[in-house]
Design a protein around this motif. Structure first.
Motif, short mmCIF file in Angstrom:
data_model
loop_
_atom_site.label_atom_id
_atom_site.label_comp_id
_atom_site.label_asym_id
_atom_site.label_seq_id
_atom_site.Cartn_x
_atom_site.Cartn_y
_atom_site.Cartn_z
N SER A 30 87.43 6.15 44.77
CA SER A 30 86.61 7.26 45.27
C SER A 30 85.23 6.78 45.67
CB SER A 30 86.50 8.37 44.21
OG SER A 30 85.89 7.89 43.03
N GLY A 31 84.71 5.77 44.97
CA GLY A 31 83.42 5.20 45.35
C GLY A 31 83.48 4.52 46.70
N LEU A 32 84.57 3.80 46.97
CA LEU A 32 84.73 3.15 48.27
C LEU A 32 84.86 4.19 49.38
CD1 LEU A 32 87.22 0.28 47.36
CD2 LEU A 32 84.80 0.04 47.98
N ALA A 33 85.57 5.27 49.11
CA ALA A 33 85.75 6.32 50.11
C ALA A 33 84.40 6.95 50.49
CB ALA A 33 86.71 7.38 49.60
N SER A 34 83.57 7.24 49.49
CA SER A 34 82.26 7.84 49.78
C SER A 34 81.33 6.85 50.46
CB SER A 34 81.63 8.40 48.50
OG SER A 34 81.36 7.35 47.57
N PRO A 63 76.00 3.96 48.90
CA PRO A 63 75.14 4.31 50.03
C PRO A 63 73.86 3.47 50.03
CG PRO A 63 75.10 6.02 48.34
CD PRO A 63 76.21 5.09 47.99
N GLY A 64 73.43 3.10 51.23
CA GLY A 64 72.22 2.29 51.34
C GLY A 64 72.49 0.80 51.32
N ASP A 65 73.77 0.39 51.22
CA ASP A 65 74.09 -1.03 51.17
C ASP A 65 73.82 -1.68 52.53
OD1 ASP A 65 74.98 -3.43 50.14
OD2 ASP A 65 76.84 -2.61 49.35
N ASN A 66 73.78 -3.01 52.51
CA ASN A 66 73.56 -3.80 53.72
C ASN A 66 74.91 -4.16 54.32
OD1 ASN A 66 72.84 -5.69 55.68
ND2 ASN A 66 72.55 -7.33 54.18
N TYR A 96 82.34 4.41 52.51
CA TYR A 96 82.79 4.33 53.90
C TYR A 96 82.31 5.54 54.70
CZ TYR A 96 85.90 3.87 57.94
OH TYR A 96 86.41 3.74 59.22
N ALA A 97 82.33 6.70 54.08
CA ALA A 97 81.82 7.91 54.75
C ALA A 97 80.34 7.76 55.07
CB ALA A 97 82.07 9.14 53.87
N TRP A 98 79.58 7.17 54.13
CA TRP A 98 78.15 6.95 54.38
C TRP A 98 77.96 5.95 55.52
CZ3 TRP A 98 74.78 2.89 54.56
CH2 TRP A 98 73.41 3.21 54.55
N PHE A 99 78.77 4.91 55.56
CA PHE A 99 78.71 3.91 56.62
C PHE A 99 78.96 4.55 57.98
CE2 PHE A 99 81.30 1.10 59.35
CZ PHE A 99 80.34 0.14 59.67
N VAL A 112 80.40 -8.55 49.45
CA VAL A 112 81.81 -8.48 49.83
C VAL A 112 82.26 -7.08 50.24
CG1 VAL A 112 82.60 -8.27 47.42
CG2 VAL A 112 84.17 -9.13 49.17
N ILE A 113 81.88 -6.03 49.52
CA ILE A 113 82.37 -4.69 49.86
C ILE A 113 81.85 -4.23 51.21
CG2 ILE A 113 82.16 -2.24 49.23
CD1 ILE A 113 82.87 -2.96 46.40
N PRO A 114 80.54 -4.22 51.46
CA PRO A 114 80.09 -3.79 52.79
C PRO A 114 80.60 -4.70 53.91
CG PRO A 114 78.27 -4.70 51.53
CD PRO A 114 79.39 -4.51 50.58
N ALA A 115 80.72 -6.01 53.64
CA ALA A 115 81.23 -6.92 54.66
C ALA A 115 82.66 -6.56 55.04
CB ALA A 115 81.16 -8.36 54.16
N LEU A 116 83.49 -6.26 54.02
CA LEU A 116 84.88 -5.93 54.31
C LEU A 116 85.02 -4.54 54.92
CD1 LEU A 116 86.74 -7.38 51.19
CD2 LEU A 116 86.63 -8.31 53.50
#
Length: 324
Positions: A305-309, A171-174, A311-314, A182-186
């Protein structure tokens, strides 16, 4: 009898790392958080930073403020990346010393290590080879922060420490479509492809580069431990020449595997096509976090699980932007 609280300045509290540290510290009853938005305190302004530390009675500093970005941002804005990060580090560390702050923790990055460092990367690999060219200016600035801390420790007897996280997310990523990691971009790319009903989307590079990822809340816990562990215990695993500690998950995946996992979390069912004209960056960056783990820290959040949370924050942040 009342006990005075520890006044802790979290520099960069609105960024992903700083906000995670602030959330973690807010749970401590003996802590009084001190924060300033960039509109209130420009950390590249030496006079303003010195005035801030002179006016505030700060006990500890978490230096999480930085200019950060992905491969494209690093390659496009090299002057901004090296200038802003050098200025922030030099101003905060020097002003903290002038104000009598004895404990400081500087946040760095795994990109400080040579491009072809032996895997998993140990702290002693620092300055043993050439850096990855695409983010060399940023890496040099982060290496300078380590050496600032070590130099002030040696000359002035303070206790300024550093941690080098692996690739972070949470959470809070750009989520900027071009300048993010790479993760928020994808996440954004696959989300938009899903909404538009696209049959395919593009992944930069060959997809074979390997990366290690750590949830930012796991990093925040590591930072609090690294800051507060007794000096003799910290320096039983760190050294004067390598006073920084790696903080990583301990396992890595290929970028292609990461993309497929994100696509699954987001619900994008189209093809993932490789754009081989784009760079891969460093072939592999897996760090050894044995020294940090010997201090009692372990990551708790697995990648899926970290990616899922995240994405939920996004999705929640997107809805808030629409509502605003």
């Amino acid at each position: 009898m009342t006990t005075s609280k520890t006044r802790i300045f979290v520099a960069g509290h609105r960024g992903m790392v700083g906000s995670a540290i602030a959330r973690r510290l807010a749970a401590e009853p003996h802590v009084e958080l001190v924060v300033r938005a960039s509109s209130e305190l420009d950390l590249t302004d030496q006079a303003a930073v010195r005035a801030f530390f002179a006016d505030e009675r700060i006990d500890q500093v978490y230096l999480a403020a930085a200019r950060v970005g992905g491969i494209r941002a690093n390659d496009t804005y090299p002057a901004e990346f090296i200038y802003r990060n050098l200025m922030i580090e030099a101003n905060v560390i020097h002003a903290a010393w002038e104000a009598g702050v004895e404990r400081l923790l500087a946040l760095g990055s795994s990109c400080i290590y040579p491009k072809f460092a032996p895997q998993p990367i140990v702290e002693d690999s620092l300055l043993t080879g050439e850096l990855e060219p695409t983010n060399e200016p940023y890496a040099i600035a982060k290496i300078a922060a380590i050496k600032l801390c070590e130099s002030y420790n040696r000359q002035y007897g303070v206790d300024y420490r550093s941690v080098m996280p692996t690739n972070l997310y949470g959470p809070g990523d750009n989520f900027h479509p071009l300048d993010s990691h790479v993760i928020p971009a994808l996440i954004r790319r696959f989300h938009e492809a899903k909404l538009s009903g696209a049959a395919s989307t593009v992944l930069w590079g060959s997809g074979q580069a390997r990366r290690e990822f750590l949830h930012v809340d796991d990093l925040a816990e590591a930072c609090v431990i690294a800051m507060n562990v007794p000096r003799e215990r910290y320096y039983s695993v760190a050294t004067e020449r390598c006073s920084h500690l790696n903080v990583g998950y301990g396992d890595d995946v290929t970028v292609r595997e990461l993309a497929e996992l994100i696509a699954s979390v987001v619900g994008f069912e189209g093809r993932i096509e490789q754009d081989l004209s784009k760079p891969d960056g460093t072939p592999r960056k897996l760090m050894s976090s044995a020294r940090m783990m010997s201090l009692g820290w372990q990551p708790k959040i697995d990648l899926k699980s970290g990616l899922a949370s995240t994405y939920a924050w996004f999705l929640e942040s997107q809805q808030q932007q629409v509502a605003a």
